[in-house]
Design a protein around this motif. Structure first.
Motif, PDB file in Angstrom:
ATOM      1  N   VAL A 148       0.835  -1.204   0.000  1.00  0.00           N
ATOM      2  CA  VAL A 148       0.000   0.000   0.000  1.00  0.00           C
ATOM      3  C   VAL A 148       0.869   1.253   0.000  1.00  0.00           C
ATOM      4  O   VAL A 148       0.628   2.206  -0.759  1.00  0.00           O
ATOM      5  CB  VAL A 148      -0.947  -0.009   1.213  1.00  0.00           C
ATOM      6  N   MET A 149       1.906   1.256   0.845  1.00  0.00           N
ATOM      7  CA  MET A 149       2.791   2.418   0.929  1.00  0.00           C
ATOM      8  C   MET A 149       3.528   2.644  -0.395  1.00  0.00           C
ATOM      9  O   MET A 149       3.801   3.782  -0.774  1.00  0.00           O
ATOM     10  CB  MET A 149       3.799   2.219   2.057  1.00  0.00           C
ATOM     11  N   ALA A 150       3.833   1.574  -1.101  1.00  0.00           N
ATOM     12  CA  ALA A 150       4.489   1.718  -2.402  1.00  0.00           C
ATOM     13  C   ALA A 150       3.591   2.478  -3.371  1.00  0.00           C
ATOM     14  O   ALA A 150       4.061   3.341  -4.136  1.00  0.00           O
ATOM     15  CB  ALA A 150       4.837   0.342  -2.972  1.00  0.00           C
ATOM     16  N   GLY A 151       2.308   2.194  -3.339  1.00  0.00           N
ATOM     17  CA  GLY A 151       1.367   2.900  -4.200  1.00  0.00           C
ATOM     18  C   GLY A 151       1.284   4.380  -3.886  1.00  0.00           C
ATOM     19  O   GLY A 151       1.217   5.221  -4.794  1.00  0.00           O
ATOM     20  N   ILE A 152       1.319   4.709  -2.609  1.00  0.00           N
ATOM     21  CA  ILE A 152       1.261   6.121  -2.214  1.00  0.00           C
ATOM     22  C   ILE A 152       2.530   6.845  -2.645  1.00  0.00           C
ATOM     23  O   ILE A 152       2.489   7.967  -3.171  1.00  0.00           O
ATOM     24  CB  ILE A 152       1.051   6.238  -0.694  1.00  0.00           C
ATOM     25  N   ALA A 153       3.689   6.209  -2.437  1.00  0.00           N
ATOM     26  CA  ALA A 153       4.957   6.821  -2.825  1.00  0.00           C
ATOM     27  C   ALA A 153       5.023   7.024  -4.338  1.00  0.00           C
ATOM     28  O   ALA A 153       5.499   8.061  -4.827  1.00  0.00           O
ATOM     29  CB  ALA A 153       6.116   5.948  -2.350  1.00  0.00           C
ATOM     30  N   ARG A 154       4.560   6.047  -5.099  1.00  0.00           N
ATOM     31  CA  ARG A 154       4.582   6.153  -6.554  1.00  0.00           C
ATOM     32  C   ARG A 154       3.668   7.287  -7.026  1.00  0.00           C
ATOM     33  O   ARG A 154       3.992   8.026  -7.971  1.00  0.00           O
ATOM     34  CB  ARG A 154       4.147   4.815  -7.161  1.00  0.00           C
ATOM     35  N   SER A 155       2.530   7.463  -6.356  1.00  0.00           N
ATOM     36  CA  SER A 155       1.615   8.550  -6.707  1.00  0.00           C
ATOM     37  C   SER A 155       2.237   9.909  -6.424  1.00  0.00           C
ATOM     38  O   SER A 155       2.086  10.856  -7.213  1.00  0.00           O
ATOM     39  CB  SER A 155       0.298   8.404  -5.925  1.00  0.00           C
ATOM     40  N   ALA A 156       2.951  10.018  -5.310  1.00  0.00           N
ATOM     41  CA  ALA A 156       3.624  11.281  -4.991  1.00  0.00           C
ATOM     42  C   ALA A 156       4.679  11.601  -6.048  1.00  0.00           C
ATOM     43  O   ALA A 156       4.820  12.766  -6.477  1.00  0.00           O
ATOM     44  CB  ALA A 156       4.264  11.196  -3.606  1.00  0.00           C
ATOM     45  N   LEU A 157       5.399  10.581  -6.503  1.00  0.00           N
ATOM     46  CA  LEU A 157       6.450  10.790  -7.496  1.00  0.00           C
ATOM     47  C   LEU A 157       5.874  11.172  -8.858  1.00  0.00           C
ATOM     48  O   LEU A 157       6.352  12.103  -9.516  1.00  0.00           O
ATOM     49  CB  LEU A 157       7.282   9.509  -7.615  1.00  0.00           C
ATOM     50  N   ARG A 158       4.832  10.487  -9.286  1.00  0.00           N
ATOM     51  CA  ARG A 158       4.319  10.666 -10.646  1.00  0.00           C
ATOM     52  C   ARG A 158       3.300  11.798 -10.766  1.00  0.00           C
ATOM     53  O   ARG A 158       3.246  12.486 -11.791  1.00  0.00           O
ATOM     54  CB  ARG A 158       3.672   9.358 -11.114  1.00  0.00           C
ATOM     55  N   HIS A 159       2.490  11.977  -9.728  1.00  0.00           N
ATOM     56  CA  HIS A 159       1.369  12.904  -9.843  1.00  0.00           C
ATOM     57  C   HIS A 159       1.387  14.047  -8.829  1.00  0.00           C
ATOM     58  O   HIS A 159       0.525  14.929  -8.875  1.00  0.00           O
ATOM     59  CB  HIS A 159       0.045  12.139  -9.694  1.00  0.00           C
ATOM     60  N   GLY A 160       2.349  14.020  -7.882  1.00  0.00           N
ATOM     61  CA  GLY A 160       2.372  15.057  -6.858  1.00  0.00           C
ATOM     62  C   GLY A 160       1.242  14.938  -5.861  1.00  0.00           C
ATOM     63  O   GLY A 160       0.896  15.910  -5.183  1.00  0.00           O
ATOM     64  N   GLN A 161       0.669  13.761  -5.751  1.00  0.00           N
ATOM     65  CA  GLN A 161      -0.431  13.520  -4.810  1.00  0.00           C
ATOM     66  C   GLN A 161      -0.137  12.259  -3.990  1.00  0.00           C
ATOM     67  O   GLN A 161       0.362  11.267  -4.561  1.00  0.00           O
ATOM     68  CB  GLN A 161      -1.757  13.333  -5.569  1.00  0.00           C
ATOM     69  N   PRO A 162      -0.402  12.254  -2.696  1.00  0.00           N
ATOM     70  CA  PRO A 162      -1.033  13.301  -1.877  1.00  0.00           C
ATOM     71  C   PRO A 162      -0.094  14.435  -1.465  1.00  0.00           C
ATOM     72  O   PRO A 162      -0.505  15.326  -0.745  1.00  0.00           O
ATOM     73  CB  PRO A 162      -1.498  12.516  -0.643  1.00  0.00           C
ATOM     74  N   VAL A 163       1.165  14.396  -1.931  1.00  0.00           N
ATOM     75  CA  VAL A 163       2.120  15.450  -1.621  1.00  0.00           C
ATOM     76  C   VAL A 163       3.144  15.480  -2.755  1.00  0.00           C
ATOM     77  O   VAL A 163       3.450  14.450  -3.364  1.00  0.00           O
ATOM     78  CB  VAL A 163       2.786  15.208  -0.249  1.00  0.00           C
TER      79      VAL A 163
END
Length: 417
Positions: free
Chosen positions: A285-300
């Motif tokens: 789950v944490m990998a998905g959040i980190a990947r989203s931050a890297l690619r899309h700037g979300q959630p940070v």
């Protein structure tokens, strides 16, 4: 800017510093009693807590005595409070004898005395006094099964209270004639005082049916004599308690790490201080959040660091050397598939990940290259619950020794832009 390893370690060190008891008693001391001040305690941080309390109490003009039990290797020098060491996470005879002495000291306290209880994570195993009809071997057997079952700490502690002659408010009942003050360092999700060390001084009802249901849920078979003892050890009318003060919590540690991240030019995002679940699933789950931050700037938006605490669990199926933080971290790394802009650290703040000699581990984008060069199959290591072996071979363990505090797990995922 420092490299990935330096940043991750700086965040962890900031969290540890915020979780120490030093200076935390100032402004929280009770009035000096007419009689004795008796200090009792248990847990991985309890010796350091005792030393800090002695310092604060001496500055206030008071003297104290007492007994605290901590894990082997976690003792510190004290003035007058005796420190005893015992086994963790499976209790031993030294912990049993310490628990008997602590209960006796509470029972002898009179109405003019002050009983100060210092509790931190680890007290459940260290303060091991079997309920009537049970033996230390009975408690060891159930404890080992719980540790392998994948049960969260809250459920484990509910069972431990039903097996105990001192937990679940029973120490408070023993000290009933005296003034009672409890100081806690939290290692449990939600900071529930009754769950920290299984709440020896936190009065509550103990329902044997709940404990037996938990044992059934995880397929833990126990003898009829253990079932009978659990049923006989119910508490229907809890004793009165005393004042409770929280000295350090996972949230305090994460806030300190967030402040350090800002100093380093990173945007921190605290995902929660009470995350639970199977370690490898939380890693994915944490990998998905980190990947989203890297690619899309979300959630940070990167550069950022994702911070979290709590206590994951591991259902042990393999025969490897693990630790829940190492298992989380290996699962996270595998889910990220070698993404070079993401690095992470995961450690237990007490300095011991499970039963190994490391606090946890860390990785950066070079992890997979290093594993290939050494012929290490990371997927196979995860399946065998053998994350420790993988990180040790790759030189990625975090070794601190006893930190003398315990506010549960610390996880930081660094995402560079």
């Amino acid at each position: 800017m420092p490299n990935d390893q330096e940043i991750l370690r700086a965040l962890f060190d900031a969290a540890l510093k915020a979780a120490l008891p030093d200076g935390q008693f100032d402004g929280r001391l009770p009035a000096r009693p007419k009689g004795r001040t008796i200090v009792l305690g248990a847990g991985k941080a309890s010796a350091r807590m005792a030393a800090a309390f002695e310092d604060a109490w001496a500055r206030a003009g008071g003297a104290c005595e007492g007994l605290v039990v901590t894990r082997y290797g976690h003792a510190v020098p004290t003035r007058s409070v005796e420190i005893v060491e015992a086994a963790h996470p499976v209790p031993d005879e030294a912990g049993l004898q310490a628990a008997r002495r602590i209960l006796a000291l509470a029972q002898e306290a009179g109405p003019d005395d002050l009983v100060v209880c210092l509790m931190s994570g680890g007290a459940s195993a260290l303060l091991s006094l079997p309920a009537e009809g049970l033996t230390l071997a009975d408690k060891q057997e159930v404890n080992r099964a719980l540790l392998k079952s994948g049960a969260p700490i809250g459920e484990m502690n509910l069972v431990r209270k039903s097996l105990s002659g001192i937990k679940g408010g029973r120490l408070a009942a023993a000290a009933g004639r005296a003034q009672l003050v409890t100081y806690l360092i939290s290692d449990v999700p939600g900071d529930d005082p009754s769950s920290i060390g299984s709440g020896p001084t936190i009065p509550e009802r103990i329902d044997p049916d709940i404990a037996l249901a938990i044992l059934r849920k995880y397929g833990i078979a126990v003898s009829s004599s253990i079932v009978q003892a659990i049923r006989a050890n119910a508490v229907t009318e809890p004793a009165a308690g005393g004042a409770v003060h929280m000295l350090a919590t996972p949230k305090m540690a994460l806030d300190a790490a967030a402040a350090k991240a800002r100093e380093l030019g990173l945007t921190p995002l605290v995902l929660g201080d009470a995350l639970e679940g199977e370690a490898r699933e939380v890693g994915r789950v944490m990998a998905g959040i980190a990947r989203s931050a890297l690619r899309h700037g979300q959630p940070v938006r990167a550069p950022c660091v994702l911070l979290s605490g709590g206590e994951t669990t591991v259902t042990v199926r393999g025969r490897g050397r693990g630790g829940r933080n190492a298992e989380f971290l290996l699962s996270l790394a595998l889910a990220l598939k070698g993404e070079g802009r993401i690095a992470a650290i995961a450690c237990d703040t007490d300095g011991i990940d499970g039963s190994e000699d490391n606090a946890g581990a860390w990785f950066d984008g070079s992890l997979f290259e290093g594993a290939r060069a050494r012929g290490i199959d990371l997927e196979a290591c995860l399946e065998a619950n053998d994350a420790y072996t993988a990180f040790a071979a790759l030189g990625r363990l975090v070794v601190t020794g006893p930190t003398l505090t315990n506010v549960n797990d610390f996880r930081a995922i660094l995402v560079r832009s």
